[in-house]
Design an enzyme around this catalytic site. Structure first.
Site, PDB file in Angstrom:
ATOM      1  N   GLU A  18       0.776  -1.235   0.000  1.00 45.25           N
ATOM      2  CA  GLU A  18       0.000   0.000   0.000  1.00 45.25           C
ATOM      3  C   GLU A  18       0.813   1.294   0.000  1.00 45.25           C
ATOM      4  O   GLU A  18       0.768   2.077   0.958  1.00 45.25           O
ATOM      5  CB  GLU A  18      -0.982  -0.018   1.176  1.00 45.25           C
ATOM      6  N   GLU A  44      -5.575  -7.472  -1.638  1.00 41.22           N
ATOM      7  CA  GLU A  44      -6.456  -7.360  -0.473  1.00 41.22           C
ATOM      8  C   GLU A  44      -7.822  -6.862  -0.930  1.00 41.22           C
ATOM      9  O   GLU A  44      -7.926  -5.929  -1.733  1.00 41.22           O
ATOM     10  CB  GLU A  44      -5.905  -6.375   0.572  1.00 41.22           C
TER      11      GLU A  44
END
Length: 634
Positions: free
Chosen positions: A184, A308
């Site tokens: 991320e 995810e």
């Protein structure tokens, strides 16, 4: 075998694997293929986190259950891939300082292992279970989700070195599919700027470094967030999740070999954070537009595998109330993935201790949320199979040479998922005395335990001892009367053929005063202490009138307590069967030569030993007894 020896053996295993197994995957027309079979593979994945947490350094849930049983449960619901988040400290093989990271009674084989050794164990077990593994560089500081792949005390060069380390270490395991370079990127991370913050530049450098040591690995690259100084619309809009923005690729494509590259966006619903498009009157039917814009329009030119996605799916917890919009959101994204044929993904998460999403497991770490499982099985197109268990799967999971139930004593039944053997008491354990130090009122003994079995054991031994144990080292103990039970602490698991030493000290009751100073008529002649002609002085322990030591009226019992072929140790008990005190002496047979005999005087003549007491223990009272012990070499 010491822990570092196990570490060396693991390296040897990994090196050997390169000679016998072909590992590697490639991307073609947006699909992932196995290099060996050229068959397309589907990643039915979950995230199992814990290795990225400072001081834990192991997957979570092991305080509640066995680690292998969780892997079996994953397989039983259709999971065939695990994304393993990790942080740099794991690779430095540091101790697990959180004593609650796992229950050692439920996960005995993990005791005393350090971080990299635990990482090796989990990765190898997943590989042995034929489950795909995606290694995820998650948190550079082992604590927070940093915006960039570097931070104050962790440089970009260290990041590149760590990626190369894991690529080199695991490249020959056939089910290690690739590396997710950075979890991320967000905040200040940019795309195509050429700056230090340029994620495109860094990802290309990382891909080059990984592929230089592991050319068959896949490179999973996440997007950024909204910050992108080098682009203007239409190359980047808004509403992105951390790691979910690939729009800048339209202007600045990644220079990574197409057959190695997997785009791995992260995307969530309203359980995690609110975006304006969740409040649109057409929600959730408006969502495919945004997903296409952020990443979907790159398929099928590129393989897209969600690293995810997930949410609570209506399951609130005491800490978090579920947003009811998450249920239609998850249903819609699964519809989208099926329609776009993006069926490979990694659901966040297996763990229930993810605050904003919960997990596939419920908070008890045992039961699954059936509705989440049904949702994922719809995505995968998976039909549930008969469950597989560790004690009936045809694998020797604990390496003890015994297979499944009932052959393996670690299996309680065929549905048990943990083959690891319970502690072994005595069986296959050779115990020898290393040293003794005796000062009359107490003594210390060092013992050596050898595992003569062909498999690892958690050892326990029983000993008959004299006195009360006051301390022990390299062991834990319990005592009941003269019976003591000893077991290992840091050395509780013995490999086949391995030895360990432990010891204890014990105190004896203070010896009684000499017979000639105890105020008693010990020889029952009507005379007490120095008034008795049998007493030479107050230290004399023989009140009887001059009579030589005798064995008359005595019984002698020799009990072998430990025999290792080349020698043995035995306890000797001498009992006075008469109604009067006896100044004792006994003779008993031995095999070989006495190497130590304690608490009495003795002499050996051939295969016989004659023993008698010292001044403080030479009198045996009526119906009383005295005990001593010896060891002999054959």
């Amino acid at each position: 075998m010491k822990l570092f020896s196990k570490f060396i053996l693991l390296i040897a295993f990994l090196a050997t694997a390169s000679m016998t197994v072909t590992a590697g995957y490639h991307v073609q027309s947006g699909r992932i293929y196995d290099n060996g079979t050229n068959q397309e593979i589907q990643l039915r994945g979950v995230n199992w986190f814990g290795f990225q947490e400072r001081n834990d350094y192991v997957v979570h849930g092991l305080w509640a259950r066995n680690w292998r049983s969780q892997i079996k449960q994953m397989k039983n619901i259709g999971v065939n891939a695990v994304r393993l988040p990790f942080c740099p400290s794991v690779l430095q093989n540091v101790p697990v300082t959180n004593k609650f990271a796992f229950d050692p009674n439920l996960n005995r084989e993990l005791k005393y292992k350090k971080s990299l050794e635990l990482f090796d164990l989990v990765i190898n077990e997943l590989n042995n279970e034929q489950m795909y593994i995606l290694l995820d560089h998650h948190t550079p500081d082992c604590k927070t989700l940093t915006e960039t792949w570097y931070y104050d005390t962790y440089t970009e060069q260290q990041w590149l070195d760590d990626l190369a380390f894991v690529a080199q270490r695991y490249k020959n395991l056939p089910y290690v599919i690739g590396i997710d370079l950075k979890n991320e990127p967000h905040g200040v991370a940019t795309w195509g700027t050429g700056l230090e913050t340029d994620w495109k530049r860094a990802a290309e450098a990382a891909a080059s470094r990984v592929l230089s040591v592991a050319p068959e690995m896949l490179i999973f690259v996440e997007g950024i967030e909204d910050n992108n100084q080098a682009t203007v619309p239409p190359c980047s809009t808004g509403g992105h999740w951390w790691g979910g923005n690939f729009e800048p690729m339209d202007c600045y494509p990644l220079n990574i070999p197409a057959d190695r590259l997997v785009l791995s966006p992260h995307v969530y619903g309203p359980d995690v954070s609110n975006h304006t498009y969740f409040n649109d009157p057409s929600f959730p039917n408006n969502m495919p537009y945004w997903w296409d814009l952020h990443f979907g329009h790159f398929a099928p030119q590129h393989a897209i595998v969600f690293g995810e996605f997930g949410g609570r799916y209506g399951h609130s917890s005491p800490q978090r109330v579920a947003d009811p919009r998450d249920i239609p959101w998850q249903n819609k994204i699964v519809d989208y993935m099926i329609e776009k044929n993006m069926r490979s993904s990694f659901y966040w998460s297996w763990n229930p201790n993810s605050l904003d999403t919960g997990g596939i497991l419920q908070d008890d770490w045992i039961n699954v949320w059936d509705d989440k499982v049904a949702l994922l099985q719809r995505l995968w197109g998976y039909t549930p199979q008969a469950p597989e268990h560790g004690c009936s799967d045809g694998r020797d999971a604990d390496g003890d040479g015994l297979l499944d139930y009932p052959a393996d004593p670690g299996c309680q039944n065929a549905e048990d998922d943990d083959e690891f053997n319970p502690p072994i008491t005595g069986q296959g354990l050779e115990v020898t005395t290393v040293s003794n130090n005796d000062w009359g009122t107490g003594y210390c003994t060092t013992l050596r335990v050898k595992n003569t079995n062909s498999f690892d054991v958690d050892w326990i031994i029983n000993r008959t001892i004299e006195g009360n144990v006051t301390s022990s080292w390299s062991s834990a103990y319990t005592q009941n009367g003269n019976e003591a039970v000893f077991g290992g602490t840091w050395n509780d698991i013995l490999d086949a053929g391995q030895t360990t030493e432990f010891g204890f000290c014990a105190s004896r009751p203070a010896p009684p005063p000499p017979a000639c100073a105890d105020g008693l008529d010990n020889d029952q002649d009507g005379l007490i202490d120095l008034s008795d002609t049998g007493c030479a002085n107050a230290q004399d322990n023989d009140e009887t009138n001059e009579a030589p030591p005798t064995s008359e009226g005595l019984t002698t019992n020799v009990n072998v307590v430990n025999d290792w072929g080349g020698g043995y140790c035995a306890d000797v008990t001498v009992t006075n069967t008469t109604d009067h005190p006896i100044d004792w002496v006994v003779t008993f047979p031995v095999e070989g030569t006495v190497s130590g005999l304690w608490n009495v005087a003795y002499a050996q003549n051939g295969s016989s030993v004659t023993a008698e007491g010292f001044s403080w223990n030479n009198i045996i009272q009526p119906q009383g007894s005295i005990a001593f012990n010896f060891c002999a070499n054959r």
